[in-house]
Design an enzyme around this catalytic site. Structure first.
Site, PDB file in Angstrom:
ATOM      1  CB  SER A 151      -6.542  -4.178   1.792  1.00 27.34           C
ATOM      2  OG  SER A 151      -5.464  -4.011   0.913  1.00 27.34           O
ATOM      3  CD  GLU A 152      -3.775  -8.185  -1.943  1.00 26.82           C
ATOM      4  OE1 GLU A 152      -4.875  -7.547  -2.001  1.00 26.82           O
ATOM      5  OE2 GLU A 152      -2.889  -7.713  -2.628  1.00 26.82           O
ATOM      6  CG  ASN A 153      -2.778  -4.866   3.739  1.00 28.96           C
ATOM      7  OD1 ASN A 153      -3.710  -4.782   3.141  1.00 28.96           O
ATOM      8  ND2 ASN A 153      -2.565  -3.843   4.465  1.00 28.96           N
TER       9      ASN A 153
END
Lengths: 233, 208
Positions: free
Chosen positions: B46-48
Site C-alpha cells: 500500500s503506497e502510503n
C-alpha cells in the site's frame, strides 16, 4: 542546544505570514494535530502548504483553508477534501498537483541536497508540461525539482531531547522526509524519553533533522474510512 | 449478465502469482484481496508506506494509524513492514512491485491509461496512480467495459488527460478480459453468457 519546548505555541512562536510549510500525514493519519491547531490560532496567512492531501473531510489542515490562511497547496490527492476543491475552483488558492511518488522524492531530494532527479512518472501527461525530458537507459524520463520549506510540522510516537524519533506504523508516511527538507522542523511527540532511551538501532530519524519538539496532547485521530470485519464466533 | 464487481475482482485474482508483490487501487481492485486463490501467497503493498497489508481489523480492533492508501482501516499481516513515502515509491518506481491492479476511465489500444481527471469536473488529483503505472512490472486495469452513457472505454486513443503512456498490460471488464499487444487489443476471455460480437460492439477499437 535546547530543542524541547513547552507546547505548540512556544515551538511555533516565530511563524509569520507567507511562510512555506510542510505537514506530515496521509489524509488525517499521523497529523501534527497540536501544531495545526496552533497555526489556526496564530492567524498567520498566505501560507504555501506542502502536504499529500492538505487535510480531508473538513479536518486536519482543512482548518487552515476554512480560515482562509492558505495561498498555495502542493499535494498529490485532494479527493474527499471539499475545502481545497472549492477554493481551487473559485481561484482563492493555487493548487499544484504532483504524482505522490514524485512529491515524496522531491521532498527527499530537497532534504538531501539533490538538485533534481529524472523520473519516468508523468511522461506524456500534463505533469511533464514544461519539464526537460531525456531518454535514460532507454526510458523516457522528466526532470523534477527538489522541494524545501521554511517549516515542517510532524508527529512522532517517541522522541528524545536531541530530536531522535520513532514513528508509529503508517503514521510515518511523509514525516521523516519533511523533517529533512525544512529549515525548522517542529515535532510533536506522543512520548518524550531521556537521551539514550532510544537505542541507535531503534531511531527512525536522527535528531539532527529536528529543531524543536514538544509533547502533543489530546489527539482526536479521526478515522476517515472505518472498515472492519465481524468477529468470528 | 455482465460480471458483477465481485466477479470482476475474482477474475482479477487469477492474475496473482505466488510470491508476488501486489498493489491494489481504490474501489473494485480492493476487493481482489478477498479472492486470493488457494495455495497462492502474495504480499500486498500500500503506497502510503505498508508492505504486507492484512485484512480489515475485527470490529473494535481498528487503529486510526494503520490505514491503506484508500484511508481504510486495515491490519498488518505477519512479516509486514512500514516505511516512509519515499521508500514506498522507490519500491514502485524501482520495479520491485510485480503487479498493480487499478481502476480506469479509458484505455487505448497502445496501452495508454486515463483514470485521474475529467476536464470540467471536480479534480481529485492523481495520487500514486502515475507512479504505479509507470513503475509496476505489470499493470492490470479493472473497469467497466463501457461508461454510464454506454460508450466504449477501450478506444483507439484516449480523449481524457492521461495517467500513463503505453503502460497497461491487461484490462479486465464486466464483459471480457483484453490484452494490450503490439498489434492492439486482443481478446483473452468473454464473460459467461456473452458473445465475442457483443464485446466487439462495446469496444471502440479493433479487437484481435
Amino acid at each position: 542546544m535546547k530543542k524541547v519546548y513547552e507546547n505548540a505555541t512556544a515551538a511555533l512562536h516565530d511563524v509569520r505570514d507567507g511562510i512555506s510549510l510542510m505537514s506530515g500525514g496521509f489524509g488525517l493519519c499521523g497529523n501534527a494535530e497540536n501544531c495545526i491547531a496552533e497555526l489556526v490560532r496564530s492567524g498567520i496567512r498566505d501560507l504555501t502548504v506542502v502536504s499529500n492531501n492538505c487535510g480531508n473531510a473538513g479536518k486536519g489542515l482543512a482548518a487552515l483553508l476554512q480560515h482562509r490562511q492558505v495561498k498555495k497547496v502542493i499535494a498529490s490527492f485532494i479527493g474527499g477534501n471539499p475545502d481545497v476543491q472549492s477554493q481551487m475552483l473559485s481561484g482563492e488558492i493555487e493548487v499544484e498537483l504532483n504524482p505522490q511518488g514524485t512529491l515524496a522524492e522531491r521532498i527527499r531530494a530537497g532534504g538531501a541536497g539533490i538538485g533534481g532527479f529524472f523520473t519516468p512518472t508523468g511522461v506524456g501527461t500534463v505533469v511533464a508540461n514544461g519539464k526537460e525530458e531525456r531518454i535514460i537507459n532507454g526510458k523516457r524520463m522528466i526532470l523534477e525539482a527538489p522541494l524545501t520549506a521554511d517549516y515542517a510540522i510532524i508527529r512522532a510516537r517517541v522522541g528524545d531531547p536531541f530530536g531522535n524519533l520513532r514513528f508509529y506504523k503508517t503514521a510515518r508516511n511523509f514525516s521523516p522526509l519533511m523533517a529533512m527538507a525544512s529549515r525548522i522542523c517542529v515535532v510533536e511527540v506522543e512520548e518524550l524519553v531521556s537521551l539514550g532511551d532510544l537505542g541507535p538501532d531503534d531511531i527512525h530519524l536522527p535528531g539532527l533533522y529536528v529543531q524543536r519538539l514538544f509533547v502533543g496532547k489530546g489527539y482526536e485521530d479521526p478515522i476517515e474510512k472505518l472498515t472492519v470485519r465481524p468477529r468470528e464466533v | 449478465m455482465p460480471r458483477t464487481r465481485e466477479q470482476m475482482a475474482q477474475r482479477a485474482a487469477q492474475e496473482l502469482k505466488d510470491g508476488s508483490i501486489v498493489n491494489l487501487g481504490i474501489g473494485i481492485p480492493t476487493l481482489v484481496a478477498n479472492y486470493v486463490p488457494p495455495g497462492i501467497e502474495v504480499m500486498f503493498h500500500s503506497e502510503n508506506g505498508l508492505l504486507g497489508m492484512g485484512p480489515y481489523p475485527f470490529e473494535g480492533d481498528e487503529d486510526p494509524q494503520v490505514i491503506n492508501a484508500g484511508k481504510e482501516t486495515v491490519t498488518i499481516a505477519p512479516g509486514g513492514s512500514v516505511f516512509d513515502s519515499a521508500a514506498s515509491f522507490a519500491m514502485i518506481r524501482g520495479g520491485h512491485v510485480d503487479l498493480a491492479i487499478l481502476g480506469g476511465m479509458e484505455v487505448s489500444a497502445t496501452g495508454d491509461l486515463a483514470n485521474w481527471m475529467v476536464p470540467g469536473e471536480r479534480v481529485n488529483g492523481m495520487g500514486g496512480a502515475m507512479d504505479l503505472v509507470s513503475g509496476a512490472r505489470r499493470v492490470v486495469v479493472l473497469m467497466s467495459h463501457a461508461n454510464k452513457k454506454g460508450e466504449p472505454k477501450l478506444l483507439a486513443t484516449c480523449g481524457l488527460p492521461l495517467t500513463g503512456l503505453g503502460c497497461v498490460d491487461r484490462i479486465i471488464t464486466d464483459y471480457a478480459t483484453v490484452d494490450v499487444t503490439p498489434l492492439g487489443f486482443k481478446l483473452v476471455d468473454v464473460a459467461e453468457g456473452h458473445t465475442v460480437e457483443e464485446v466487439r460492439a462495446l469496444t471502440g477499437a479493433p479487437l484481435l
